[in-house]
Write an enzyme that holds these catalytic residues in place. Structure first.
Site, PDB file in Angstrom:
ATOM      1  N   ASP A 146       0.826  -1.201   0.000  1.00  0.00           N
ATOM      2  CA  ASP A 146       0.000   0.000   0.000  1.00  0.00           C
ATOM      3  C   ASP A 146       0.869   1.263   0.000  1.00  0.00           C
ATOM      4  OD1 ASP A 146      -2.446   1.343   0.082  1.00  0.00           O
ATOM      5  OD2 ASP A 146      -2.479   1.419   2.278  1.00  0.00           O
ATOM      6  N   HIS A 147       0.388   2.306  -0.629  1.00  0.00           N
ATOM      7  CA  HIS A 147       0.993   3.648  -0.579  1.00  0.00           C
ATOM      8  C   HIS A 147       2.516   3.658  -0.578  1.00  0.00           C
ATOM      9  CE1 HIS A 147      -2.430   6.230  -0.398  1.00  0.00           C
ATOM     10  NE2 HIS A 147      -3.003   5.406   0.448  1.00  0.00           N
TER      11      HIS A 147
ATOM     12  N   HIS B 161      -7.387   9.813   4.524  1.00  0.00           N
ATOM     13  CA  HIS B 161      -6.742   8.805   5.352  1.00  0.00           C
ATOM     14  C   HIS B 161      -6.818   9.203   6.828  1.00  0.00           C
ATOM     15  CE1 HIS B 161      -4.464   8.302   1.437  1.00  0.00           C
ATOM     16  NE2 HIS B 161      -5.086   7.160   1.594  1.00  0.00           N
ATOM     17  N   GLY B 162      -6.884   8.189   7.704  1.00  0.00           N
ATOM     18  CA  GLY B 162      -6.903   8.475   9.133  1.00  0.00           C
ATOM     19  C   GLY B 162      -8.307   8.730   9.633  1.00  0.00           C
TER      20      GLY B 162
ATOM     21  N   HIS C 156      -9.874   4.801  -0.960  1.00  0.00           N
ATOM     22  CA  HIS C 156      -8.965   4.961   0.175  1.00  0.00           C
ATOM     23  C   HIS C 156      -9.663   5.781   1.261  1.00  0.00           C
ATOM     24  CE1 HIS C 156      -4.908   3.800  -1.611  1.00  0.00           C
ATOM     25  NE2 HIS C 156      -5.791   3.552  -2.565  1.00  0.00           N
ATOM     26  N   GLY C 157      -9.160   5.660   2.490  1.00  0.00           N
ATOM     27  CA  GLY C 157      -9.721   6.447   3.577  1.00  0.00           C
ATOM     28  C   GLY C 157     -11.107   5.984   3.976  1.00  0.00           C
TER      29      GLY C 157
ATOM     30  N   ASN D 188     -10.023   0.205   1.071  1.00  0.00           N
ATOM     31  CA  ASN D 188      -8.911   0.104   2.010  1.00  0.00           C
ATOM     32  C   ASN D 188      -9.338   0.451   3.436  1.00  0.00           C
ATOM     33  OD1 ASN D 188      -7.589  -0.258  -0.404  1.00  0.00           O
ATOM     34  ND2 ASN D 188      -5.987   1.248  -0.002  1.00  0.00           N
TER      35      ASN D 188
ATOM     36  N   THR E 222      -7.024   2.404   9.566  1.00  0.00           N
ATOM     37  CA  THR E 222      -7.182   2.986  10.902  1.00  0.00           C
ATOM     38  C   THR E 222      -8.005   2.080  11.816  1.00  0.00           C
ATOM     39  OG1 THR E 222      -6.998   5.207   9.968  1.00  0.00           O
ATOM     40  CG2 THR E 222      -7.952   5.026  12.168  1.00  0.00           C
TER      41      THR E 222
END
Length: 288
Positions: free
Chosen positions: A82-83, A179-180, A207-208, A229, A232
């Site tokens: 990932d990333h 994200h997060g 994402h996120g 994805n 967190t």
């Protein structure tokens, strides 16, 4: 069903109207727990590793743990990097046997992102590895990668043009998520998925995901997202289950590391079960 290619899993999800949970694991404990839960609910699963996790646990250890878990499972299991903006880490994971990689070029200008993505695709395809591409800046920092400031945003036509030119297999566009942990209500644009897929037959990745409601997830899936994805939520489950157990240990003055592992595994399994239900992937074995 043993270890498989990520692209096969997401293409199958597209056909049947669900999204494959892509869970960011952190160690062999979470690898085993996620795959056991996926197998139990009959959901395909993508195990994701951050660059930080690869460097911390070691590529050989992670790959061996994934293969061992996958070989015991009856559902499709793949391993995804990932990333990753670091070309050397991509090469390492390709050599070690990862199913797919996300080349994160969102910190590059458009022409550099285009050129380097094409180079990564060429390298990965030669080894039978799937490539996910991110050239837009999706807000938020994850495992040290990313930015809280929007730096690169493109039109759907530009995204499609770069995807066609580079030959990438999956696309991670900006869809209003971050994200997060969310600190404010996100402004989501699920319709952008349909706009992309109307112009190019390519799997779109969200994402996120942590923090969205079931209805918001379903809107993205209904618009064509086939890989979502989750990072967190797993981190919180892992750390909070460990913290709760350690507090009990401190209170009783009984310290049992193996029981700590069991609590972490149980919490990790819960994450997989929850999102397989939300993403409609439960009961889909990845082999249809």
């Amino acid at each position: 069903m043993p270890y498989v290619n990520t692209l096969d899993l997401v293409r199958e999800a597209e056909k049947h109207g669900y999204a494959v949970p892509a869970i960011n694991i952190v160690d062999p404990l979470t690898i085993g727990a996620i795959v056991r839960a996926a197998d139990d609910v009959g959901s395909p699963v993508i195990l994701q590793t951050s660059v930080k996790t690869v460097k911390s646990a070691g590529a050989d250890v992670l790959y061996a743990a994934v293969r061992q878990a996958a070989d015991k499972a009856s559902v499709g299991v793949s391993l995804h990097l990932d990333h990753c903006p670091d070309r050397e880490v991509i090469t390492l994971c390709v050599e070690k046997g990862w199913s797919s990689v996300l080349f994160d070029a969102s910190d590059r200008d458009l022409e550099t992102a285009r050129r380097e993505t094409a180079e990564v695709v060429k390298e990965c395809h030669a080894a039978g590895v799937t490539v996910e591409s991110e050239i837009e800046n999706i807000l938020g920092v994850e495992d040290g990668v990313g930015s809280d400031e929007a730096t690169h945003a493109y039109t759907v036509d530009q995204l499609v043009e770069v995807a066609k030119e580079t030959g990438t297999d999956m696309l991670a566009p900006a869809l209003g998520t971050a994200h997060g942990q969310y600190t404010a209500e996100p402004v989501l644009v699920p319709e952008r998925v349909t706009e992309i897929k109307d112009k190019l037959d390519i799997p779109v990745v969200l994402h996120g995901g942590t923090g969205l409601t079931d209805e918001q997830f379903h809107s993205f899936i209904d618009n064509g997202v086939s890989k979502i994805n989750i990072s967190t939520a797993l981190k919180h489950a892992y750390m909070k289950s460990a913290l709760a157990y350690l507090r009990e240990c401190e209170k009783d003055n009984k310290w049992e590391p193996v029981k700590l592992f069991a609590e972490v595994e149980k919490a990790s399994e819960g994450v997989m079960r929850e999102f397989a239900g939300i993403f409609r992937s439960a009961g889909k074995d990845g082999n249809r």
